[in-house]
Design a protein around this motif. Structure first.
Motif, PDB file in Angstrom:
ATOM      1  N   ASP A 370       0.821  -1.208   0.000  1.00 61.44           N
ATOM      2  CA  ASP A 370       0.000   0.000   0.000  1.00 61.44           C
ATOM      3  C   ASP A 370       0.857   1.260   0.000  1.00 61.44           C
ATOM      4  N   THR A 371       1.764   1.353   0.979  1.00 59.95           N
ATOM      5  CA  THR A 371       2.344   2.648   1.333  1.00 59.95           C
ATOM      6  C   THR A 371       3.533   3.085   0.493  1.00 59.95           C
ATOM      7  N   ARG A 373       3.485   3.717  -2.461  1.00 56.68           N
ATOM      8  CA  ARG A 373       2.990   4.535  -3.563  1.00 56.68           C
ATOM      9  C   ARG A 373       3.014   6.029  -3.254  1.00 56.68           C
ATOM     10  N   GLN A 631      -5.558   0.065  -3.946  1.00 58.03           N
ATOM     11  CA  GLN A 631      -4.346   0.758  -4.384  1.00 58.03           C
ATOM     12  C   GLN A 631      -3.909   0.553  -5.837  1.00 58.03           C
ATOM     13  N   GLN A 676      -2.128   5.263   3.019  1.00 57.04           N
ATOM     14  CA  GLN A 676      -1.959   5.392   1.567  1.00 57.04           C
ATOM     15  C   GLN A 676      -3.119   6.110   0.896  1.00 57.04           C
TER      16      GLN A 676
END
Length: 788
Positions: A370-371, A373, A631, A676
């Protein structure tokens, strides 16, 4: 995001079908206002921690809980309305509260660990969660990042909590009562309590978890009261209460009682440690000591104001400002610190990887799928000092566990896919973040890319397939993970490995490892091997080179992860121009982007056997196949910038911000996921977004506000101005930076961090000549690296 492990996928909470739905009142009602506010209102008081809490297993509007915490704090606190241990601890529509617990939960799908709760009652003592639960109303609830306050109507008690990194203060306001009680519930999963009435103290530990811990895992706690106890009792696994002062078992707890005057307040200072009981006391003394409740509250509020103050928004639309700071609050919660400060002032941590105590920082509770990005790009841009600590924590995790984590909570968990730790490492180093052992992390990235042997195992002895690269030997042999070798989500894995190879190649080049740089740059082109020219979509492929059959681009899962072929066909962030070429040129590519929004929201859920919440969230928002609630496709809106139609990026980004986000309990379009989905909003509201890892470029969208000040590292200030901005003026007419016309649909890190004035002139209709020249497109592997 939700877990892909079949055994976990079906584990859900038990929900009260008779729960009454409360109207959007209290802080949520305030979020609906749109009138201007005074400039001197603290930014933290624009945050609504209840944003995203009106969720359940079937449909997510955030799947959040109101986290009472300081930024990246080791411990959070939250009210509990659901069944403790269910994952869905606080749901806005539930009518009762049964505790306020210390939580480390990053997601309901991951569930919690090391949790225990406090609760207050009067009158006849009730122990079980469903029996003791008190009615409450959002009208008598106050939720801020730095404190939480609620009226427990059944007991005429007001409960409050305010946090530090590793401690907290509680304040319970009682009526006149001869039977006022405070319960400390160790919750199920292994616990111990000990009451020391002479010193007004309860100590103990909890061991509850859902994986990712070694056998010696404990969370040691100390609770210091400011009143003498009139009665002290403990309960056992069978909820049997006696006067014994020490109790140990699967689910034990303690009760201390008081005689109170009307309005009398009982204070409790609580701290915990993953290292030792002595360290828990040290954390209490060092972080709270003799501070009053008000002093701790003020410090927590100041910590939030400092972090939120890195971005100062000025705009007449209060609703947008509240959404922005509520999203920013979520972005600044994870990953949490897992380290502590010992008696000599040294930073140390208990390792969930080897069960030992080591020097140095460690962070946890994060899913890089997720993060990587947008959350970590924010850290690299605005908080590189913090990013350096997190990267050193990753180096420590690799040193202690032998592998980079991909989803840790607190240690390795078998969730999601990819090799996305490499993206955040390369993105940090290539964007100037320092203060960590980059050679050690490079070694770890290469290990991920070369072998799957020796990966860690869970408590049942099963290989944790989310660590490293599942199917990497196939990937390195064929250039893709075959569909027919028994590895699920094979196409998604291939696409994510190719992006990770790009990051690895970039880091290798920066470290002078030229042969590796060339090798992994070539592998970064592996996404091409899954492009099916006949259908125009990415598609799973068998070992012999044939395509997977049958093929339905609307089918969720199977070869893909929580999405379909349409969503993943844009997952080559390293080479958008390459995707354009495969599609047949700019027009064909933009037509394909357009079609995502115009196709009906059809889906095939046969792989999962039922409709998963991510699918339902796509279906109901009337945006076709665009599934912003998850995501894989969140960056897609920005790809028009590569194909000469940036005005469509502008229109879609503003439309998503307006329709899918609000500072209300239903304010997110799907799982918030460790910051995110919030980070997408934060960047998009500023007017730009990081699509490609490590290159330090940000694709321009449409700024939401009239004026923003961003304090960059070293104190330099970036001012973003759009004085004629508004709900109708979503299109960029022109852009200038420090007075010079800017005709590229992207910005560089050097420009942003250097400070200055970025000025947008906005209008109600597209300017189809601004930033459309092909030579000005953002970076792609298939095109020269553009420079400002």
């Amino acid at each position: 995001m939700k877990t892909l492990v079949p055994a976990l996928r079906g584990v859900v909470a038990l929900f009260a079908s008779t729960a009454l739905v409360a109207p959007p009142i209290g802080s949520a009602a305030l979020a609906r206002e749109t009138a201007p506010v005074k400039d001197d209102v603290p930014l933290v008081d624009l945050v609504n921690p209840l944003m995203g809490t009106d969720s359940n297993h079937e449909l997510s509007y955030g799947n959040t809980y109101p986290a009472v915490a300081v930024p990246w704090g080791m411990n959070f606190w939250t009210p509990v309305t659901g069944k403790p241990g269910s994952g869905w601890g606080y749901m806005y529509h539930d009518p009762k509260i049964n505790g306020i617990k210390q939580t480390h939960q990053p997601s309901p799908w991951m569930n919690d660990y090391a949790a225990f709760s406090l609760f207050a009652e009067t009158g006849e003592l009730k122990l079980k969660e469903d029996e003791r639960a008190s009615w409450y109303s959002h009208k008598a609830e106050e939720s801020h990042p730095y404190d939480y306050k609620v009226y427990l109507a059944d007991y005429d008690v007001t409960a409050e909590v305010t946090p530090t990194n590793r401690a907290a203060q509680f304040r319970f306001t009682f009526p006149k009562s001869d039977d006022a009680h405070i319960l400390l519930d160790g919750l199920a999963g292994g616990s111990m309590v000990k009451i020391d009435a002479a010193n007004r103290r309860i100590t103990g530990y909890v061991r509850n978890n859902h994986g990712g811990v070694p056998s010696n895992f404990h969370n040691y706690f100390v609770a210091q009261f400011d009143h003498d106890f009139t009665v002290s009792r403990t309960w056992d696994d069978n909820w049997q209460m006696t006067a014994e002062t020490t109790r140990e078992g699967g689910h034990v707890g303690a009760v201390v009682s008081f005689k109170t005057r009307d309005g009398e307040q009982v204070g409790v200072k609580v701290a915990s440690s993953f290292i030792s009981p002595e360290q828990a006391v040290r954390n209490l003394d060092s972080e709270i000591g003799s501070d009053s409740y008000a002093q701790t509250q003020a410090k927590a509020k100041a910590a939030w104001e400092k972090e939120l103050g890195h971005i100062q928004v000025s705009d007449p639309n209060l609703d947008n400002r509240r959404t922005f700071y509520s999203a920013m609050y979520r972005m600044l919660l994870f990953p949490r610190m897992f380290h502590e400060v010992n008696a000599t002032g040294k930073t140390v941590h208990y390792s969930p990887y080897d069960g030992k105590v080591h020097d140095g920082p460690l962070f946890t509770d994060n899913g890089f799928w997720d993060t990587w990005r947008a959350v970590f790009p924010y850290f690299a841009l605005v908080r590189p000092d913090l990013d350096g600590q997190i990267m050193q924590g990753l180096a420590n995790a690799y040193q202690e566990g032998g592998w980079l984590p991909e989803w840790m909570s607190p240690g390795q968990r078998d969730v999601m896919i990819g090799s996305n730790s490499g993206n955040i490492i390369a993105d940090a180093y290539l964007n100037g973040v320092r203060g960590f052992d980059v050679e050690k992390l490079y070694e770890a990235m290469v290990k991920n890319a070369t072998t799957s042997e020796g990966r860690p195992r869970d408590v049942k002895g099963n290989v944790i397939s989310a660590v490293g690269r599942e199917g990497v030997e196939y990937y390195n042999k064929y250039g893709y993970v075959p569909y027919d070798v028994g590895i699920n989500e094979s196409a998604a894995r291939t696409l994510e490995y190719a992006t990770a190879d790009f990051s690895l190649s970039r880091l290798a080049a920066a470290l002078g490892k030229t042969a590796d740089a060339a090798k992994y740059a070539a592998q970064a082109q592996n996404y091409r091997k899954l492009y099916d020219a006949q259908s125009g979509w990415m598609r799973g492929r068998n070992k012999d080179g044939s395509w997977m059959t049958p093929f339905n681009p609307y089918a969720w899962g199977d070869a893909f992860t929580e999405g379909n072929a349409i969503h993943y066909s844009f997952s080559a962030m390293q080479d958008v121009q390459g995707l354009i070429d495969l599609s047949g040129g700019d027009k064909a590519f933009t037509d394909k982007l357009d079609s995502v929004f115009t196709r009906p929201p059809l889906f095939d859920d046969s792989y999962y056997g039922s409709v998963i919440h991510e699918t339902r969230e796509m279906q109901i928002v009337n945006m076709g196949q665009y599934a912003h609630g998850n995501q894989p496709i969140q960056h897609m809106i920005y790809l028009y910038d590569w194909a000469g139609q940036p005005w469509k990026t502008q229109a879609h980004s503003r439309d998503v911000m307006a329709r899918l986000y609000s500072p209300t309990p239903d304010g997110y379009p799907g799982d918030e996921d460790n910051g995110q989905t919030s980070a997408w909003y934060v960047f998009s509201a500023l007017g730009f977004y990081p699509v490609t890892p490590s290159v330090g470029q940000y694709a321009i969208g449409s700024p939401l506000f009239r004026s923003v000040r961003v304090t960059m590292p070293g104190g330099k200030v970036l001012t973003i101005e759009a004085p004629n901005n508004g709900p109708k003026n979503v299109y960029i007419q022109s852009v200038s930076f420090n007075g010079k016309a800017h005709d590229k649909p992207w910005l560089s890190r050097e420009m942003l961090q250097g400070g200055g004035t970025l000025r947008f002139v906005m209008g109600p209709t597209p300017n189809k000549s601004w930033a459309t020249a092909k030579a000005n497109a953002p970076f792609s592997m298939s095109a020269p690296l553009a420079r400002p």
